[in-house]
Design an enzyme around this catalytic site. Sequence first.
Site, PDB file in Angstrom:
ATOM      1  N   ILE A  16      64.958  62.315  13.511  1.00 42.42           N
ATOM      2  CA  ILE A  16      64.785  60.917  13.097  1.00 42.42           C
ATOM      3  C   ILE A  16      64.343  60.833  11.630  1.00 42.42           C
ATOM      4  O   ILE A  16      64.851  60.020  10.855  1.00 42.42           O
ATOM      5  CB  ILE A  16      63.764  60.232  14.037  1.00 42.42           C
ATOM      6  CG1 ILE A  16      64.394  60.043  15.420  1.00 42.42           C
ATOM      7  CG2 ILE A  16      63.286  58.902  13.456  1.00 42.42           C
ATOM      8  CD1 ILE A  16      63.415  59.625  16.512  1.00 42.42           C
ATOM      9  N   GLY A  17      63.412  61.699  11.234  1.00 44.35           N
ATOM     10  CA  GLY A  17      62.923  61.675   9.842  1.00 44.35           C
ATOM     11  C   GLY A  17      64.033  61.972   8.849  1.00 44.35           C
ATOM     12  O   GLY A  17      64.110  61.355   7.779  1.00 44.35           O
TER      13      GLY A  17
ATOM     14  N   SER B 285      56.231  55.558  19.405  1.00 45.20           N
ATOM     15  CA  SER B 285      57.121  55.862  20.534  1.00 45.20           C
ATOM     16  C   SER B 285      56.885  54.808  21.604  1.00 45.20           C
ATOM     17  O   SER B 285      55.759  54.326  21.774  1.00 45.20           O
ATOM     18  CB  SER B 285      56.792  57.230  21.134  1.00 45.20           C
ATOM     19  OG  SER B 285      57.492  57.406  22.362  1.00 45.20           O
TER      20      SER B 285
ATOM     21  N   TYR C 186      50.725  62.985  24.871  1.00 47.57           N
ATOM     22  CA  TYR C 186      51.647  62.421  23.871  1.00 47.57           C
ATOM     23  C   TYR C 186      51.567  60.892  23.869  1.00 47.57           C
ATOM     24  O   TYR C 186      51.457  60.265  22.814  1.00 47.57           O
ATOM     25  CB  TYR C 186      53.072  62.883  24.198  1.00 47.57           C
ATOM     26  CG  TYR C 186      54.138  62.315  23.296  1.00 47.57           C
ATOM     27  CD1 TYR C 186      54.248  62.719  21.961  1.00 47.57           C
ATOM     28  CD2 TYR C 186      55.065  61.380  23.770  1.00 47.57           C
ATOM     29  CE1 TYR C 186      55.245  62.206  21.136  1.00 47.57           C
ATOM     30  CE2 TYR C 186      56.060  60.856  22.949  1.00 47.57           C
ATOM     31  CZ  TYR C 186      56.151  61.278  21.634  1.00 47.57           C
ATOM     32  OH  TYR C 186      57.131  60.768  20.813  1.00 47.57           O
TER      33      TYR C 186
HETATM   34  N1  LIG Z   1      63.446  62.015  20.025  1.00 48.89           N
HETATM   35  C1  LIG Z   1      62.850  61.094  20.789  1.00 48.89           C
HETATM   36  O1  LIG Z   1      63.311  60.823  21.914  1.00 48.89           O
HETATM   37  C2  LIG Z   1      61.656  60.341  20.290  1.00 48.89           C
HETATM   38  C3  LIG Z   1      61.249  59.212  21.019  1.00 48.89           C
HETATM   39  C4  LIG Z   1      60.146  58.482  20.593  1.00 48.89           C
HETATM   40  C5  LIG Z   1      59.471  58.872  19.451  1.00 48.89           C
HETATM   41  N2  LIG Z   1      59.875  59.967  18.755  1.00 48.89           N
HETATM   42  C6  LIG Z   1      59.096  60.313  17.557  1.00 48.89           C
HETATM   43  O2  LIG Z   1      59.964  60.468  16.455  1.00 48.89           O
HETATM   44  C7  LIG Z   1      59.387  61.376  15.522  1.00 48.89           C
HETATM   45  C8  LIG Z   1      60.418  62.412  15.127  1.00 48.89           C
HETATM   46  O3  LIG Z   1      60.809  63.135  16.260  1.00 48.89           O
HETATM   47  P1  LIG Z   1      62.291  63.766  16.441  1.00 48.89           P
HETATM   48  O4  LIG Z   1      62.797  63.280  17.732  1.00 48.89           O
HETATM   49  O5  LIG Z   1      63.104  63.561  15.219  1.00 48.89           O
HETATM   50  O6  LIG Z   1      61.926  65.290  16.677  1.00 48.89           O
HETATM   51  P2  LIG Z   1      62.210  66.591  15.819  1.00 48.89           P
HETATM   52  O7  LIG Z   1      63.624  66.647  15.404  1.00 48.89           O
HETATM   53  O8  LIG Z   1      61.630  67.678  16.642  1.00 48.89           O
HETATM   54  O9  LIG Z   1      61.310  66.364  14.502  1.00 48.89           O
HETATM   55  C9  LIG Z   1      59.924  66.495  14.577  1.00 48.89           C
HETATM   56  C10 LIG Z   1      59.278  66.200  13.232  1.00 48.89           C
HETATM   57  O10 LIG Z   1      57.901  66.496  13.334  1.00 48.89           O
HETATM   58  C11 LIG Z   1      57.577  67.626  12.544  1.00 48.89           C
HETATM   59  N3  LIG Z   1      56.819  68.573  13.345  1.00 48.89           N
HETATM   60  C12 LIG Z   1      57.061  68.972  14.615  1.00 48.89           C
HETATM   61  N4  LIG Z   1      56.131  69.838  15.031  1.00 48.89           N
HETATM   62  C13 LIG Z   1      55.281  70.006  13.987  1.00 48.89           C
HETATM   63  C14 LIG Z   1      54.102  70.775  13.803  1.00 48.89           C
HETATM   64  N5  LIG Z   1      53.600  71.559  14.771  1.00 48.89           N
HETATM   65  N6  LIG Z   1      53.471  70.705  12.618  1.00 48.89           N
HETATM   66  C15 LIG Z   1      53.957  69.929  11.633  1.00 48.89           C
HETATM   67  N7  LIG Z   1      55.073  69.164  11.749  1.00 48.89           N
HETATM   68  C16 LIG Z   1      55.724  69.202  12.909  1.00 48.89           C
HETATM   69  C17 LIG Z   1      58.892  68.220  12.095  1.00 48.89           C
HETATM   70  O11 LIG Z   1      58.692  68.755  10.801  1.00 48.89           O
HETATM   71  P3  LIG Z   1      59.321  70.131  10.244  1.00 48.89           P
HETATM   72  O12 LIG Z   1      60.532  69.757   9.470  1.00 48.89           O
HETATM   73  O13 LIG Z   1      58.233  70.653   9.408  1.00 48.89           O
HETATM   74  O14 LIG Z   1      59.638  70.978  11.448  1.00 48.89           O
HETATM   75  C18 LIG Z   1      59.818  67.014  12.096  1.00 48.89           C
HETATM   76  O15 LIG Z   1      59.654  66.284  10.909  1.00 48.89           O
HETATM   77  C19 LIG Z   1      58.147  61.952  16.203  1.00 48.89           C
HETATM   78  O16 LIG Z   1      56.990  61.284  15.732  1.00 48.89           O
HETATM   79  C20 LIG Z   1      58.380  61.643  17.663  1.00 48.89           C
HETATM   80  O17 LIG Z   1      57.174  61.543  18.384  1.00 48.89           O
HETATM   81  C21 LIG Z   1      60.948  60.710  19.138  1.00 48.89           C
END
Ligand SMILES: NC(=O)c1ccc[n+]([C@@H]2O[C@H](COP(=O)([O-])OP(=O)(O)OC[C@H]3O[C@@H](n4cnc5c(N)ncnc54)[C@H](OP(=O)(O)O)[C@@H]3O)[C@@H](O)[C@H]2O)c1
Length: 245
Positions: free
Chosen positions: A18-19, A139, A152
């Site tokens: 997402i980021g 979320s 979470y």
């Molecule tokens: N995917 C979903 O279904 C969903 C639903 C609701 C909310 N979200 C939220 O959306 C956001 C992004 O998630 P995503 O789905 O895009 O997941 P993702 O692809 O796993 O990305 C996770 C992000 O968090 C960072 N991160 C993960 N573990 C970390 C750690 N131990 N220390 C420092 N940084 C860490 C990663 O940075 P690096 O580049 O450094 O790895 C990346 O920027 C999160 O806040 C998540 O809670 C996701």
Amino acid sequence: MSSLTNKIAVVIGGVGGIGGAISERFAAEGAQVVATSRTAPLDGPATAVSPAEGGIRLQRANASSLADLKQVFDTVRKEEGRIDVLVINAGLSEFAMLGDISEDLFDRTFGLNVRALLFAAQGGIDLMQPGGSIVLVGSIADVVGTKGYGVYSASKAAVRSFARTWANELAVKGIRVNVVSPGPTDTAMMGAASDELLAALLKMIPLGRLGRPDEVAAAALFLASDQSSFTTGAELCVDGGGTQV
Ligand SMILES: NC(=O)c1ccc[n+]([C@@H]2O[C@H](COP(=O)([O-])OP(=O)(O)OC[C@H]3O[C@@H](n4cnc5c(N)ncnc54)[C@H](OP(=O)(O)O)[C@@H]3O)[C@@H](O)[C@H]2O)c1
């Protein structure tokens, strides 16, 4: 004119998932984006950043580390001089039912999703001016009691709560604070979910599918840009209707 022309945006956790979609969409809308990641190369920008058009400068940082976050903002102060849009996206989720929750899991989750998010916001506001926008990635878990997601979900409820307080506190400075709350979205995080959980989640979603990162990025763009100039303290759910119907 694109909606983020001449804006400086910092995306904490701005590579992949997402980021990454947010960084790319903001750059496409004319912003100069600083995107942090633990895996970013140490030297050089990923794409050219010119004053005339948007681009992305990668900065290596562990979003869980307050020292790394300080380094990010010190560098932004030196290189870009200000922040117009601050997105705090980095977050992690791990499953454990009450009874099986370890101290490490709690500390990892709250350390990134709550503690680091708080100090990233605190580190960034000094560089922000009236008209600035902070977008927190929350979320829909903040209002859902999915089994195994207790830590979470509680961390994301804290994010929602912070946005209410900070919107109130920063209004006097002309800075808006909002939350974009994705539902289940097709990223590495969701890839880690079991087939059983995925099937249960899909059943809850009227639109009947996972969201895409670019759909969350579109909502983040609205909250980041002046299009949402009278919106603060809000939560925008991007969840196919899952928590809305
Ligand atoms: N995917 C979903 O279904 C969903 C639903 C609701 C909310 N979200 C939220 O959306 C956001 C992004 O998630 P995503 O789905 O895009 O997941 P993702 O692809 O796993 O990305 C996770 C992000 O968090 C960072 N991160 C993960 N573990 C970390 C750690 N131990 N220390 C420092 N940084 C860490 C990663 O940075 P690096 O580049 O450094 O790895 C990346 O920027 C999160 O806040 C998540 O809670 C996701």
